[in-house]
Design a protein around this motif. Structure first.
Motif, mmCIF file in Angstrom:
data_model
loop_
_atom_site.group_PDB
_atom_site.id
_atom_site.type_symbol
_atom_site.label_atom_id
_atom_site.label_comp_id
_atom_site.label_asym_id
_atom_site.label_seq_id
_atom_site.Cartn_x
_atom_site.Cartn_y
_atom_site.Cartn_z
ATOM 1 N N LEU A 124 0.839 -1.203 0.000
ATOM 2 C CA LEU A 124 0.000 0.000 0.000
ATOM 3 C C LEU A 124 0.873 1.252 0.000
ATOM 4 C CD1 LEU A 124 -2.559 -1.691 0.464
ATOM 5 C CD2 LEU A 124 -3.162 -0.140 2.320
ATOM 6 N N LYS A 125 0.459 2.251 -0.763
ATOM 7 C CA LYS A 125 1.182 3.537 -0.780
ATOM 8 C C LYS A 125 0.537 4.521 0.193
ATOM 9 C CE LYS A 125 4.028 2.353 -4.125
ATOM 10 N NZ LYS A 125 3.579 0.988 -4.382
ATOM 11 N N GLU A 126 -0.742 4.298 0.441
ATOM 12 C CA GLU A 126 -1.454 5.110 1.418
ATOM 13 C C GLU A 126 -2.630 4.303 1.950
ATOM 14 O OE1 GLU A 126 -2.879 8.615 -0.474
ATOM 15 O OE2 GLU A 126 -4.172 7.548 -1.885
ATOM 16 N N ILE A 127 -3.051 4.648 3.151
ATOM 17 C CA ILE A 127 -4.186 3.951 3.745
ATOM 18 C C ILE A 127 -5.462 4.676 3.336
ATOM 19 C CG2 ILE A 127 -5.290 3.232 5.895
ATOM 20 C CD1 ILE A 127 -2.535 3.138 7.175
ATOM 21 N N GLY A 128 -6.345 3.935 2.695
ATOM 22 C CA GLY A 128 -7.602 4.519 2.245
ATOM 23 C C GLY A 128 -8.716 4.250 3.237
ATOM 24 N N PRO A 129 -9.964 4.473 2.820
ATOM 25 C CA PRO A 129 -11.109 4.211 3.701
ATOM 26 C C PRO A 129 -11.167 2.739 4.093
ATOM 27 C CG PRO A 129 -11.756 5.504 1.773
ATOM 28 C CD PRO A 129 -10.374 5.016 1.510
ATOM 29 N N GLY A 130 -11.578 2.478 5.314
ATOM 30 C CA GLY A 130 -11.702 1.098 5.776
ATOM 31 C C GLY A 130 -12.768 0.340 5.014
ATOM 32 N N GLU A 131 -12.560 -0.957 4.872
ATOM 33 C CA GLU A 131 -13.502 -1.801 4.144
ATOM 34 C C GLU A 131 -14.646 -2.299 5.023
ATOM 35 O OE1 GLU A 131 -9.326 -2.263 2.528
ATOM 36 O OE2 GLU A 131 -10.283 -2.494 4.494
ATOM 37 N N GLY A 132 -14.618 -1.954 6.318
ATOM 38 C CA GLY A 132 -15.714 -2.333 7.204
ATOM 39 C C GLY A 132 -15.469 -3.570 8.033
ATOM 40 N N GLU A 133 -14.397 -4.295 7.732
ATOM 41 C CA GLU A 133 -14.107 -5.483 8.526
ATOM 42 C C GLU A 133 -12.650 -5.885 8.369
ATOM 43 O OE1 GLU A 133 -15.664 -9.298 6.829
ATOM 44 O OE2 GLU A 133 -16.752 -7.936 5.477
ATOM 45 N N VAL A 134 -12.176 -6.692 9.324
ATOM 46 C CA VAL A 134 -10.844 -7.268 9.257
ATOM 47 C C VAL A 134 -10.885 -8.596 10.000
ATOM 48 C CG1 VAL A 134 -10.043 -6.022 11.328
ATOM 49 C CG2 VAL A 134 -8.366 -6.872 9.658
ATOM 50 N N SER A 135 -10.299 -9.623 9.410
ATOM 51 C CA SER A 135 -10.305 -10.958 10.016
ATOM 52 C C SER A 135 -8.885 -11.340 10.424
ATOM 53 C CB SER A 135 -10.876 -11.990 9.048
ATOM 54 O OG SER A 135 -10.128 -12.017 7.844
ATOM 55 N N ILE A 136 -8.762 -11.883 11.637
ATOM 56 C CA ILE A 136 -7.443 -12.156 12.213
ATOM 57 C C ILE A 136 -7.371 -13.592 12.714
ATOM 58 C CG2 ILE A 136 -5.744 -11.403 13.926
ATOM 59 C CD1 ILE A 136 -7.297 -8.746 14.134
ATOM 60 N N VAL A 137 -6.298 -14.282 12.359
ATOM 61 C CA VAL A 137 -5.965 -15.576 12.960
ATOM 62 C C VAL A 137 -5.022 -15.267 14.121
ATOM 63 C CG1 VAL A 137 -4.878 -17.828 12.659
ATOM 64 C CG2 VAL A 137 -6.178 -16.799 10.771
ATOM 65 N N ALA A 138 -5.385 -15.682 15.333
ATOM 66 C CA ALA A 138 -4.615 -15.264 16.503
ATOM 67 C C ALA A 138 -4.510 -16.377 17.535
ATOM 68 C CB ALA A 138 -5.252 -14.034 17.148
ATOM 69 N N TRP A 139 -3.489 -16.249 18.377
ATOM 70 C CA TRP A 139 -3.360 -17.125 19.533
ATOM 71 C C TRP A 139 -4.463 -16.793 20.538
ATOM 72 C CZ3 TRP A 139 -0.152 -21.114 19.217
ATOM 73 C CH2 TRP A 139 0.982 -21.019 18.416
#
Length: 386
Positions: free
Chosen positions: A27-42
């Motif tokens: 990414l060159k710049e952070i744009g508007p959020g897409e409304g969600e983010v999914s994370i694989v986590a401990w």
């Protein structure tokens, strides 16, 4: 040491990374959020106050960014690699025994640290760490790190806290006069072979083990033999933190390698547990938040990576998990962690920890080493009593 680690990384990845990984456009710049983010986590790594309302670093992020956070908990590094290979996730909190596999497999992409405003606040010991940095490219933001501690029952050990990993590797009577047979546990991931190697490094120096993740045939055979002997002592091989907690509370388990997370939750429940950093040292983990090569929500993902580096989040997470923040500023002024928390969790033990990494045939400390594929198949046989 840094030179050694960098050379190890180069060897592991064949001096370059997958073209697919390098081809991922940063990414060159952070744009508007897409409304969600999914994370694989401990387990315990992404909290929204459901277990304890004091520990919530998701709700405020969602309100501020509009990015709804979904989490898939993984119990082992191998499971994380499998999930990322399957796709459908944006981020993963990968330990060192998974991160380089993900990079080499082209499953994660380099990140533009210029878009991470808090990058400059990251611990200098972690900024260019070889488990997320290849050929000068960073494949994620450091999240937390810590040791695999020896957790034990204080009623059983009394004022004689165990000093050595021998209580889980060698049959013996414990301070309560009873044998350790059937009352100890071991981690059920192949990377646990390194714990056996670390023990042998101290107790059988004639083997010449320099790095518990870089074992020649003789060293590896000795580690497997130790683990096969340990099999008769093991009540259960664990990978689920919550199951291990229940085993210590209800199933008579009195000693095991563990994460500070379990120690903290059991202590908060007034259970008779404590932990030590044994004399042989310890393996450990330094986890990196890595971005999937085909992340569907990269803007929200970058927003989360920045959020994850805030001193508040870092300090709260360290207090909750018993880990060490990747941002030293988090060590002061956090009510949950307290100003002593970083020292308690091992901030000064960095050089004493053998951090998880993926074993490969090409290795830096000797001519040839046993690769991870063998570790995987042989440890399955160990656990199966073969």
């Amino acid at each position: 040491m840094k030179t050694f680690l960098k050379s190890t990384t180069a060897l592991m990845l064949g001096l370059s990374v997958s073209g697919q990984a390098m081809a991922a456009e940063m990414l060159k710049e952070i744009g508007p959020g897409e409304g969600e983010v999914s994370i694989v986590a401990w387990a315990g790594y992404v909290e929204r106050g459901e277990t304890d309302k004091n520990y919530d670093w998701v709700t405020a992020f969602e309100k501020e960014t509009g990015c709804k956070v979904s989490v898939k908990t993984a119990a082992t590094s191998d499971e994380m690699v499998t999930l990322m290979n399957q796709g459908g996730f944006d981020l993963v909190t990968a330990s060192g025994d998974a991160s380089l596999r993900l990079i080499a497999g082209g499953k994660v992409q380099p990140i533009n640290v210029d878009l991470i405003k808090s990058w400059s606040t990251v611990d200098d010991r972690l900024k260019d760490a070889p488990w997320h940095t290849v050929d000068g490219a960073h494949y994620g933001t450091p999240y937390q790190w810590g040791p695999n501690v020896l957790m034990y029952n204080t009623k059983v050990f009394g004022d004689k806290a165990p000093k050595s990993w021998s209580v889980v590797f060698e049959e013996q009577n414990l301070p309560d006069g009873k044998t350790n047979k059937g009352r100890v546990q071991a981690f059920d991931g192949p990377i646990y072979i390194a714990d056996a190697a670390l023990y042998l490094k101290a107790h059988k120096p004639e083997l010449g083990i320099k790095d518990p993740y870089e074992l020649n045939e003789e060293q590896y055979a000795a580690a497997i033999a130790l683990l096969k002997g340990q099999r008769s002592l093991i009540g259960r091989y664990w990978h689920d933190a919550m199951v291990q907690i229940d085993d210590f509370k209800n199933e008579g388990v009195v000693a095991s390698g563990s994460w500070p997370f379990q120690v903290n939750l059991l202590a908060a429940d007034n259970q008779p547990v404590a932990s030590v950093f044994p004399e042989e040292g310890a393996t450990g983990w330094a986890d990196t938040t890595m971005l999937h090569a085909e992340a569907a929500h990269p803007n929200c993902a970058y927003m989360w990576m920045e959020h994850s580096l805030s001193p508040k989040v870092q300090g709260d997470l360290a207090a909750w998990f018993g880990s060490v923040p990747s941002v030293p500023a988090a060590c002061k002024g956090n009510a949950l962690l307290t100003d002593e928390g970083c020292a308690t969790n091992g901030f000064d033990n960095f050089e004493k920890i053998s951090f998880w990494k993926t074993p490969t045939a090409k290795c830096a400390s000797q001519d040839a080493c046993v690769p991870y594929s063998r570790w995987t198949s042989d440890y399955i046989e160990v656990m199966g009593g073969q």
